[in-house]
Design an enzyme around this catalytic site. Structure first.
Site, short mmCIF file in Angstrom:
data_model
loop_
_atom_site.label_atom_id
_atom_site.label_comp_id
_atom_site.label_asym_id
_atom_site.label_seq_id
_atom_site.Cartn_x
_atom_site.Cartn_y
_atom_site.Cartn_z
N ARG A 1 12.06 13.75 19.23
CA ARG A 1 13.48 14.12 19.28
C ARG A 1 14.17 13.61 20.55
NH1 ARG A 1 12.23 19.91 18.30
NH2 ARG A 1 10.14 19.07 18.24
N GLU B 1 -0.76 24.75 25.43
CA GLU B 1 -1.14 26.16 25.44
C GLU B 1 -2.59 26.31 24.96
OE1 GLU B 1 1.89 28.34 23.54
OE2 GLU B 1 0.96 30.28 24.01
P1 AMP Z 1 6.84 21.84 26.69
O1 AMP Z 1 5.88 20.76 27.06
O2 AMP Z 1 6.19 23.18 26.55
O3 AMP Z 1 8.03 21.89 27.62
O4 AMP Z 1 7.35 21.54 25.23
C1 AMP Z 1 8.34 20.64 25.04
C2 AMP Z 1 8.23 19.89 23.74
O5 AMP Z 1 7.87 20.74 22.64
C3 AMP Z 1 9.58 19.31 23.42
O6 AMP Z 1 9.41 17.97 23.02
C4 AMP Z 1 10.14 20.19 22.34
O7 AMP Z 1 10.77 19.40 21.37
C5 AMP Z 1 8.96 20.95 21.75
N1 AMP Z 1 9.19 22.41 21.69
C6 AMP Z 1 8.55 23.37 22.41
N2 AMP Z 1 8.97 24.60 22.10
C7 AMP Z 1 9.93 24.47 21.18
C8 AMP Z 1 10.80 25.38 20.47
N3 AMP Z 1 10.74 26.71 20.66
N4 AMP Z 1 11.69 24.87 19.59
C9 AMP Z 1 11.77 23.53 19.40
N5 AMP Z 1 10.99 22.62 20.02
C10 AMP Z 1 10.08 23.06 20.91
#
Ligand code: AMP
Length: 174
Positions: A61, A98
């Site tokens: 995205r 996670e």
């Molecule tokens: P992070 O590495 O935990 O910051 O996760 C970021 C990536 O996971 C991004 O590319 C987001 O598109 C996706 N992502 C994580 N949590 C969500 C959520 N609650 N809703 C939509 N996309 C998420």
């Protein structure tokens, strides 16, 4: 169009992709022309005078916002992808999820040393994905002049993993 209107265009989907996650679905925003344009113009205005040379977007995205933003800023676009997708020689980075680990890659000749780079993704959750991306950019010698998101889930404190880089998000959920 205002920021409050944008917020209303993001759809919450419960328990996707796994139980307990509240997924922020941006497709409802993307299909609205004025809303999508508002996001790109708002982000582009913020970085218009930063002499951005390269916008890096994260699969998948981040490509949607990153591509449009790069065109608006007259900057190049560089994709950071999951392993095995890029055809040329790549450098790779592993990072913690996670549960388990994942890895990202970028073409080794995608960024020249010293280039001014803006990194973009749709959403900041725990920050692991963007932190790994910044490592790739810096390994190639890119200067990260900004990190930007459409959405920040502030309660997950992803910002803490990205300290030392100017960070901006359009919509913050506390
Ligand atoms: P992070 O590495 O935990 O910051 O996760 C970021 C990536 O996971 C991004 O590319 C987001 O598109 C996706 N992502 C994580 N949590 C969500 C959520 N609650 N809703 C939509 N996309 C998420």
């Amino acid at each position: 169009m205002e920021l409050a209107d944008l917020r209303a265009k993001i759809r919450d989907i419960k328990n996707f992709p796994t139980e307990g996650i509240l997924f922020k679905d941006i497709t409802t925003l993307l299909k609205d022309g004025p809303a999508f344009r508002f996001v790109i113009e708002h982000l582009a205005e913020r970085y218009r005078h930063e002499r951005v040379e390269i916008v890096v977007g994260i699969e998948s995205r981040g490509f949607i916002f990153g591509g449009a933003l790069a065109a608006s800023l007259n900057a190049g676009f560089v994709p950071v992808r999951k392993l095995g997708k890029l055809p040329g020689k790549t450098i790779e980075v592993e990072y913690e999820l996670e549960y388990g680990r994942d890895a990202l890659a970028v073409h080794e000749d995608a960024i020249r040393s010293g280039q001014r780079v803006l990194a973009v993704d749709d959403l900041l959750a725990t920050g692991g994905t963007m932190a790994a991306t910044l490592r790739l950019i810096e390994q190639l010698g890119g200067r990260v002049i900004g990190v930007t998101f459409l959405i920040e889930l502030a309660f997950l404190h992803g910002r803490d993993k990205l300290k030392g880089h100017p960070l901006h998000s359009l919509i913050v959920y506390d």
